[in-house]
Write a protein that holds these residues in place. Structure first.
Motif, PDB file in Angstrom:
ATOM      1  N   GLY A  64       0.813  -1.216   0.000  1.00 40.96           N
ATOM      2  CA  GLY A  64       0.000   0.000   0.000  1.00 40.96           C
ATOM      3  C   GLY A  64       0.846   1.266   0.000  1.00 40.96           C
ATOM      4  N   THR A  65       1.975   1.221   0.691  1.00 40.49           N
ATOM      5  CA  THR A  65       2.817   2.420   0.778  1.00 40.49           C
ATOM      6  C   THR A  65       3.396   2.769  -0.596  1.00 40.49           C
ATOM      7  OG1 THR A  65       3.308   1.854   3.056  1.00 40.49           O
ATOM      8  CG2 THR A  65       4.783   3.446   2.021  1.00 40.49           C
ATOM      9  N   LEU A  66       3.752   1.762  -1.362  1.00 39.70           N
ATOM     10  CA  LEU A  66       4.216   2.023  -2.732  1.00 39.70           C
ATOM     11  C   LEU A  66       3.077   2.668  -3.540  1.00 39.70           C
ATOM     12  CD1 LEU A  66       6.396   1.711  -5.006  1.00 39.70           C
ATOM     13  CD2 LEU A  66       5.238  -0.416  -5.615  1.00 39.70           C
ATOM     14  N   ALA A  67       1.878   2.177  -3.340  1.00 38.61           N
ATOM     15  CA  ALA A  67       0.736   2.749  -4.067  1.00 38.61           C
ATOM     16  C   ALA A  67       0.533   4.219  -3.680  1.00 38.61           C
ATOM     17  CB  ALA A  67      -0.519   1.930  -3.785  1.00 38.61           C
ATOM     18  N   MET A  68       0.741   4.536  -2.410  1.00 37.10           N
ATOM     19  CA  MET A  68       0.616   5.939  -1.963  1.00 37.10           C
ATOM     20  C   MET A  68       1.665   6.797  -2.678  1.00 37.10           C
ATOM     21  SD  MET A  68       0.313   5.094   2.111  1.00 37.10           S
ATOM     22  CE  MET A  68      -0.243   6.603   2.873  1.00 37.10           C
ATOM     23  N   GLU A  69       2.883   6.273  -2.708  1.00 38.87           N
ATOM     24  CA  GLU A  69       3.993   6.995  -3.347  1.00 38.87           C
ATOM     25  C   GLU A  69       3.724   7.186  -4.844  1.00 38.87           C
ATOM     26  OE1 GLU A  69       7.834   5.961  -1.549  1.00 38.87           O
ATOM     27  OE2 GLU A  69       8.557   5.672  -3.577  1.00 38.87           O
ATOM     28  N   ASP A 139      -9.231   4.963   8.093  1.00 44.16           N
ATOM     29  CA  ASP A 139      -7.935   4.999   8.766  1.00 44.16           C
ATOM     30  C   ASP A 139      -7.826   3.795   9.696  1.00 44.16           C
ATOM     31  OD1 ASP A 139      -5.537   7.152   9.402  1.00 44.16           O
ATOM     32  OD2 ASP A 139      -5.934   5.690  10.995  1.00 44.16           O
ATOM     33  N   THR A 140      -6.808   3.003   9.461  1.00 46.20           N
ATOM     34  CA  THR A 140      -6.665   1.725  10.134  1.00 46.20           C
ATOM     35  C   THR A 140      -6.272   1.876  11.607  1.00 46.20           C
ATOM     36  OG1 THR A 140      -5.829   1.102   7.994  1.00 46.20           O
ATOM     37  CG2 THR A 140      -5.780  -0.591   9.638  1.00 46.20           C
ATOM     38  N   ALA A 141      -5.777   3.053  11.983  1.00 48.18           N
ATOM     39  CA  ALA A 141      -5.418   3.259  13.384  1.00 48.18           C
ATOM     40  C   ALA A 141      -6.636   3.677  14.197  1.00 48.18           C
ATOM     41  CB  ALA A 141      -4.338   4.329  13.488  1.00 48.18           C
ATOM     42  N   LEU A 164      -7.753   8.855  -3.418  1.00 42.36           N
ATOM     43  CA  LEU A 164      -8.309   8.155  -2.262  1.00 42.36           C
ATOM     44  C   LEU A 164      -7.433   6.974  -1.855  1.00 42.36           C
ATOM     45  CD1 LEU A 164     -10.752   8.078  -0.334  1.00 42.36           C
ATOM     46  CD2 LEU A 164     -11.803   6.429  -1.897  1.00 42.36           C
ATOM     47  N   ASP A 165      -6.999   6.989  -0.596  1.00 45.01           N
ATOM     48  CA  ASP A 165      -6.305   5.827  -0.034  1.00 45.01           C
ATOM     49  C   ASP A 165      -7.398   4.858   0.423  1.00 45.01           C
ATOM     50  OD1 ASP A 165      -5.222   3.940   1.658  1.00 45.01           O
ATOM     51  OD2 ASP A 165      -3.906   5.330   2.712  1.00 45.01           O
ATOM     52  N   GLY A 166      -7.577   3.806  -0.370  1.00 48.78           N
ATOM     53  CA  GLY A 166      -8.619   2.823  -0.057  1.00 48.78           C
ATOM     54  C   GLY A 166      -8.051   1.547   0.531  1.00 48.78           C
ATOM     55  N   THR A 187      -4.738   1.090  -3.343  1.00 49.96           N
ATOM     56  CA  THR A 187      -4.989   0.112  -2.295  1.00 49.96           C
ATOM     57  C   THR A 187      -3.904  -0.963  -2.321  1.00 49.96           C
ATOM     58  OG1 THR A 187      -6.688  -1.341  -1.338  1.00 49.96           O
ATOM     59  CG2 THR A 187      -6.667  -1.204  -3.722  1.00 49.96           C
ATOM     60  N   ALA A 188      -4.150  -2.063  -1.629  1.00 52.71           N
ATOM     61  CA  ALA A 188      -3.175  -3.163  -1.562  1.00 52.71           C
ATOM     62  C   ALA A 188      -3.960  -4.468  -1.521  1.00 52.71           C
ATOM     63  CB  ALA A 188      -2.310  -3.004  -0.314  1.00 52.71           C
ATOM     64  N   ALA A 189      -3.240  -5.578  -1.716  1.00 50.03           N
ATOM     65  CA  ALA A 189      -3.928  -6.871  -1.875  1.00 50.03           C
ATOM     66  C   ALA A 189      -4.480  -7.448  -0.575  1.00 50.03           C
ATOM     67  CB  ALA A 189      -2.946  -7.871  -2.490  1.00 50.03           C
ATOM     68  N   GLN A 190      -3.857  -7.053   0.569  1.00 48.69           N
ATOM     69  CA  GLN A 190      -4.024  -7.873   1.778  1.00 48.69           C
ATOM     70  C   GLN A 190      -5.196  -7.517   2.682  1.00 48.69           C
ATOM     71  OE1 GLN A 190      -1.637  -5.553   1.298  1.00 48.69           O
ATOM     72  NE2 GLN A 190      -1.137  -4.453   3.171  1.00 48.69           N
ATOM     73  N   LYS A 191      -6.060  -6.603   2.235  1.00 47.64           N
ATOM     74  CA  LYS A 191      -7.134  -6.226   3.180  1.00 47.64           C
ATOM     75  C   LYS A 191      -8.478  -6.745   2.675  1.00 47.64           C
ATOM     76  CE  LYS A 191      -4.439  -2.955   5.445  1.00 47.64           C
ATOM     77  NZ  LYS A 191      -4.378  -2.407   6.761  1.00 47.64           N
ATOM     78  N   CYS A 192      -9.273  -5.891   2.020  1.00 46.17           N
ATOM     79  CA  CYS A 192     -10.612  -6.362   1.626  1.00 46.17           C
ATOM     80  C   CYS A 192     -10.573  -7.349   0.464  1.00 46.17           C
ATOM     81  CB  CYS A 192     -11.497  -5.181   1.277  1.00 46.17           C
ATOM     82  SG  CYS A 192     -11.731  -4.083   2.674  1.00 46.17           S
TER      83      CYS A 192
END
Ligand code: PMP
Length: 384
Positions: A64-69, A139-141, A164-166, A187-192
Motif C-alpha cells: 500500500g505504501t508504494l501505491a501511496m507513493e 484509517d486503520t489506526a 483516495l487511499d482505499g 490500495t493493496a492486496a491484503q485487506k478487503c
C-alpha cells in the motif's frame, strides 16, 4: 500451530482456500499466455470493483505504501501543492512521502476517532490552490470511515485531482470512482481483497494519467506509471518482472468478489461489523471511533476497566484469534479487530466464542453466551 489461528488483525486478512490454492499453481513465465490472460482478468475485475469504466488500472509488486507513493509522484509536481485530509495515522504518511520527495502540502488533521468534516475541507479548499486532494477512506489506526462522497462533491467541480487511499476499504466499502469523481484509488492486496500481502494496486482516471504526462519527468523510475502503462495494457510486454504467483492469487481474489457481487459484499461487511460490535457492546466493550464514523471493515475497541491489553491479546491468541494492538497514541488502551475480506459467518461466531472464553479465563464477569447470542441474532436477521 500459528497457522491454525484466525487472523483478525486489520490486514492481512484470512485467505480463502481458493486463493491459497491459486498461490500454489506453477510459477509460469511472466509473458506466457496463461499469465497474460489472468493478469488481464485481474485488471478488468479491479476496474469493476471500483466502478471505473474508462481509467487505467495498475497492479505492481509492492504494498500500500508504494501505491501511496505512486499516486503522489505521478500527479503532484515540484512547485505544486497537495492537500491531505487526514483522519489519523495514514494521512501523516502522505505528508512523510511529500517531505522525502520535496513536495509541498497542507494538512487538515482532525482529532483521532473523528473524520474531517466536509465544511472544513470546503473552507481550506476554496482559499488555496492545489494540484490534488488526498484522503484516507478508512484509517486503520482510528477505525474512522471518512465521508468520501461528500469530499468529492466539493472537489469534483474543479480541475483538482481527488486521490483516495482505499487500503482498508476498497472491495469492502463502496467507492464509485467515475460517479463520485475520484481520480486515483490506491490500495493493496491484503485487506478487503483477502489476498496475501505483496501488491500495490491502483486505478488512475484518464485525467490523472493526463496529469502525469503533463508533468514531463518525475522523481521516480519503478513508481513511474508511464513505465507500467504499456504493460497494463498488454501484459505480454516487459518492464520489470511481475510477481507471477501473487498476480494469479489476486486474479482469483477479484473473481471471488465479482461472483459474490459488489452489492452483496458491501452489505455483508456492514452486517459483520454490526454483529461483532453488538457482541462486543453486550460484553461491556466500547469503541474508540465516534459512532457516525464507524468503519465496516475494522473496529478499534476500548477495554472495560480491569482488562490488561497484553494479557487479553495473548490469552485471545491462545484461544485461536489474532487481533492487533492500538497504533500510535492508542497503544495499550485498545485492540483492533479486522472484519473484512472473505471472513465468514462461522468465523465471526468462532471469534466471539473465543472472546467469551478469553474473558472467562482472565476473570472478567459477564453473562456467558450473551456475546455469541447478540452476534448470531444480527447475522441471522434480514437487517441490511
Ligand atoms: N493506508 C492505509 C489506510 C493502511 O491501512 C495501510 C496499511 N495498514 C497503508 C496505507 C499502508 O499499506 P502497506 O502496509 O501495505 O504498505
Amino acid at each position: 500451530m500459528d497457522q491454525e489461528k484466525l487472523l483478525l488483525i486489520p490486514g492481512p486478512t484470512p485467505v480463502h482456500p481458493r486463493i491459497i490454492n491459486s498461490l500454489s499453481l506453477p510459477t509460469v513465465s511472466h509473458v506466457s499466455d496463461v499469465l497474460v490472460s489472468e493478469f488481464k482478468e485481474a485488471l478488468f475485475n479491479l476496474k469493476k470493483i471500483v466502478f471505473c469504466r474508462s481509467g487505467e488500472p495498475f497492479i505492481v509488486a509492492g504494498s500500500g505504501t508504494l501505491a501511496m507513493e505512486m499516486a503522489l509522484l505521478n500527479t503532484v509536481g515540484r512547485g505544486e501543492k497537495y492537500l491531505i485530509v487526514s483522519q489519523g495515522y495514514f494521512g501523516q504518511r502522505m505528508a512523510e512521502i511529500g517531505n522525502v520527495f520535496g513536495l509541498d502540502y497542507d494538512v487538515i488533521q482532525c482529532e483521532w476517532g473523528k473524520a474531517v468534516l466536509p465544511e472544513e475541507l470546503k473552507k481550506i479548499f476554496s482559499q488555496n490552490k492545489y494540484a490534488a486532494v488526498v484522503a484516507t477512506h478508512v484509517d486503520t489506526a482510528t477505525g474512522v470511515c471518512a465521508p468520501v462522497k461528500e469530499y468529492t462533491d466539493i472537489v469534483r467541480p474543479s480541475e483538482v485531482l481527488f486521490i483516495l487511499d482505499g487500503v482498508c476499504a476498497t472491495g469492502g466499502i463502496e467507492e464509485k470512482m467515475d460517479d463520485w469523481g475520484i481520480d486515483i484509488i490506491l490500495t493493496a492486496a491484503q485487506k478487503c481483497f483477502g489476498v496475501p500481502p505483496g501488491l500495490a494496486v491502483l486505478v488512475f482516471s484518464e485525467k490523472a494519467v493526463q496529469k502525469r504526462k503533463e508533468l514531463g519527468s518525475v522523481s521516480a523510475y519503478y513508481s513511474d506509471i508511464l513505465m507500467w502503462l504499456p504493460i497494463m495494457r498488454d501484459p505480454s510486454k516487459y518492464f520489470s518482472t511481475p510477481c507471477v504467483n501473487e498476480i494469479r492469487a489476486f486474479c482469483e481474489g477479484t473473481k471471488i468478489i465479482i461472483e459474490e457481487s459488489l452489492d452483496v459484499r458491501f452489505k455483508r461487511h456492514k452486517k459483520a461489523a454490526k454483529a461483532i460490535r453488538a457482541a462486543l457492546s453486550e460484553l461491556g466493550f466500547s469503541f474508540f471511533t465516534e459512532r457516525e464514523f464507524l468503519a465496516n471493515t475494522l473496529s478499534v475497541v476500548r477495554y472495560p476497566s480491569g482488562i490488561d491489553d497484553k494479557v487479553f491479546r495473548s490469552e485471545y491468541f491462545n484461544n485461536g484469534i489474532v487481533v492487533a494492538g492500538g497504533l500510535g497514541k492508542t497503544a495499550g488502551s485498545v485492540f483492533r479487530m479486522g472484519h473484512m475480506g472473505n471472513i465468514s459467518k462461522s468465523q465471526i461466531l468462532f471469534a466471539i466464542e473465543a472472546l467469551e472464553k478469553t474473558l472467562d479465563s482472565i476473570g472478567y464477569v459477564f453473562q456467558l453466551n450473551s456475546g455469541v447470542q447478540a452476534a448470531q441474532e444480527i447475522l441471522d436477521s434480514n437487517i441490511e
